[in-house]
Design an enzyme around this catalytic site. Structure first.
Site, PDB file in Angstrom:
ATOM      1  N   PRO A  72      46.430  76.521 126.791  1.00 26.33           N
ATOM      2  CA  PRO A  72      46.034  77.338 125.605  1.00 26.33           C
ATOM      3  C   PRO A  72      47.272  78.418 125.253  1.00 26.33           C
ATOM      4  O   PRO A  72      47.080  79.235 124.321  1.00 26.33           O
ATOM      5  CB  PRO A  72      45.109  78.180 126.844  1.00 26.33           C
ATOM      6  N   GLU A 104      45.611  75.852 137.935  1.00 24.98           N
ATOM      7  CA  GLU A 104      45.988  76.767 137.255  1.00 24.98           C
ATOM      8  C   GLU A 104      47.393  76.254 136.356  1.00 24.98           C
ATOM      9  O   GLU A 104      48.101  76.878 135.853  1.00 24.98           O
ATOM     10  CB  GLU A 104      46.777  77.895 138.364  1.00 24.98           C
ATOM     11  N   ARG A 147      41.527  59.486 113.156  1.00 22.27           N
ATOM     12  CA  ARG A 147      40.730  59.237 111.860  1.00 22.27           C
ATOM     13  C   ARG A 147      41.934  59.160 110.611  1.00 22.27           C
ATOM     14  O   ARG A 147      41.500  58.838 109.603  1.00 22.27           O
ATOM     15  CB  ARG A 147      39.880  60.269 111.711  1.00 22.27           C
ATOM     16  N   ASP A 186      38.956  66.503 102.867  1.00 20.29           N
ATOM     17  CA  ASP A 186      38.316  67.074 104.032  1.00 20.29           C
ATOM     18  C   ASP A 186      39.005  68.486 104.086  1.00 20.29           C
ATOM     19  O   ASP A 186      39.988  68.807 103.590  1.00 20.29           O
ATOM     20  CB  ASP A 186      38.515  66.429 105.659  1.00 20.29           C
TER      21      ASP A 186
END
Length: 243
Positions: A90, A117, A155, A170
């Site tokens: 993150p 962690e 993709r 897209d």
């Protein structure tokens, strides 16, 4: 293209790798997915432990540096193609379509999936992976994030989609960094909602103009941060008929 995925839970990928377009791409040898169980590099032959308590105290456990570094080095030696190292965290750069397009140009990507962690800092210091995040939230592990990276990249590879233009227009993509325009199929009318007439007339020039305007209006309403500055100030008095 080759993906190497380092994980404590390789079985999480069992279903994912046997479904839909990814499975077909693997069968057609357009992409290789190799899973590696980090516990195989544990220095604990009895329990195959790869985590320990953090120095200085604190909650949770950390994945140790020695098995992780040695795992990555062994995996990379298994193929002469250099690997682009990615750590799912993150704290990393936010994954977006331009980054996915960039990754799709790499012949080999190695994905490190954390747990607990996270990793001992020396994993980052020694391996110096790129750090990528899928959003400002925390998951139980990096496996789901790895699937998202694989899905976004695969993709884009030639031959994976039936129509090579499918990924061009897209949302966020090379041909349209804005949000995609609304799309419709049969029936022409459903519960009082009609398909816009311009899409039924067969005039490709007018359809292209309608789609461009619809894309711009939708982006202005929902994600104005994606617009160039000059587009942000455009009032667009004549809005397209979305039906």
């Amino acid at each position: 293209m080759r993906f190497d995925i380092v994980t404590l839970f390789p079985a999480i990928f069992d279903g994912y790798l046997t479904q839909s377009l990814l499975h077909k791409a693997i069968q057609r040898q357009l992409v290789e997915i190799h899973r590696h169980d980090l516990r195989d590099w544990s220095h604990d032959p009895k329990h195959h432990k790869i985590d320990d308590r953090p120095f200085g105290g604190g909650p949770g456990m950390l994945i140790q540096a020695p098995p992780t570094v040695e795992c990555v080095e062994d995996i990379e030696r298994a193929s002469p193609v250099p690997a682009r190292r990615i750590l799912l965290t993150p704290q990393g750069r936010r994954l977006d379509q331009p980054l996915a397009e960039d990754l799709a140009t790499s012949p080999r990507v190695l994905l490190l999936c954390g747990r607990y962690e996270g990793f001992d800092q020396r994993v980052l210091d020694i391996l110096q992976p790129e750090e990528i995040s899928i959003g400002d939230f925390v998951l139980n592990g990096g496996e789901v994030a790895a699937m998202i990276v694989v899905d976004a990249v695969v993709r884009l590879l030639p031959g994976v989609l039936g129509d090579e233009l499918s990924n061009f227009d897209d949302s966020f993509s090379r041909g349209n960094r804005m949000l995609e325009f609304p799309q419709y199929t049969r029936p022409r009318e459903y519960r009082g909602h009609r398909v816009p007439e311009v899409l039924l007339e067969g005039d490709h020039g007018r359809i292209a103009a309608w789609r461009a305007e619809a894309s711009l209006q939708r982006t202005t309403q929902r994600r104005s941060d994606l617009l160039p500055d000059q587009a942000n100030t455009n009032k667009h008095e004549n809005s397209p008929d979305f039906g």
